[in-house]
Scaffold this active site. Sequence first.
Site: not given
Length: 329
Positions: A154, A205-206, A233-234, A263, A295
């Site tokens: 998305k 991407c996750p 993302s992460r 983080e 974030h």
Amino acid sequence: MKVAVFSSQPYDLKSLESVNQTYGHELIFFESKLSAKTASLAAGCSAVCAFINDLVNEATLRALAAEGISLVALRSAGFNNVNLDVARDLGIAVVRVPAYSPYAVAEHAVGLILTLNRKLHRAYNRTRDDNFSLQGLLGFDLHGKTVGIVGTGKIGTCFASIMKGFGCRLLAYDLYPSQECRDLGVEYVDLPDLLGASDVVSLHCPQTPETHHLINAETIQHFKAGAMLINTSRGGLIDTVAIIQAIKSSKIGYLGIDVYEQEADLFFRDLSDTVIQDDAFQLLQSFPNVVITAHQAFFTREALHNIATTTLSNISEIEAGRDCPNQVN
Ligand code: NAI
């Protein structure tokens, strides 16, 4: 349902209480992060509501189960902070908010690109100091540059659509290529080819065991010299030690991150009066070609409203014993 809301900030309270007028749950707000130590705050509740840096590991889940908690309602899309197997074994349902505003995150990624390229972070400080020299502020046209997108779900798709508007050539890598992106003109290639051809690489991407340290000392070698890397993302997608070396050697020319591996010990709090103990983070902060936001990519009015609505609706579905499409375990 009586719900203990962890890691709650004033803006969470405002949006959840406003939307809850429609749902009527009993919400109890705690600023503390959820962990095995704080799980007892949820005593008397049936559900907990958690955010990205809450530690929903085995110890926390066991402590929650002992308090009679049967539902973890995440206010996030990502669920890499939850041990889903243990939750399932303990009979604790886990629900999430799969989408709340892909635009918010994609637009923030573009903000990081523009900031780094046109050095807006430096220009802002400079002009406030009445220093109107342009020395060191030289940027490049995004038009005609190649942008590599890792993960075209998305957010990656929104990002592709915005970058198409800048006149960029779009490459992507995803395990499941999307026709919508192909229709936008995105060309799917292997990860090394994407890294080798892109002036800007953006991660969407996750974080999974497969994508942990996707950007590491070995994959960094594939990058174009002086390329820009963006991560909204992460944090765990990037090996921090390797990226610091790559910035020092100028292999990576710009780094924009909204997420950081460690983080959880830093973000969502005011630490301006404390001495940060994370040396790698402080080193990154010291580089002129690194921009860090804490974030905040998700943080728009629209996203907060959608997060509150989906979270409270998820809780109602589970309470009513209905199948919840946003259940992840
Ligand atoms: P999504 O599920 O719609 O898309 C993820 C895409 O990544 C999918 O197309 C999937 O096939 C792809 N993918 C999965 N594993 C992959 C792999 N090993 N290699 C390449 N591609 C892979 O997710 P969405 O909504 O686009 O979100 C993406 C990520 O953005 C989330 O997982 C989350 O970590 C992050 N996020 C960050 C926020 C922030 O405030 N900074 C807010 C919301 C999400």
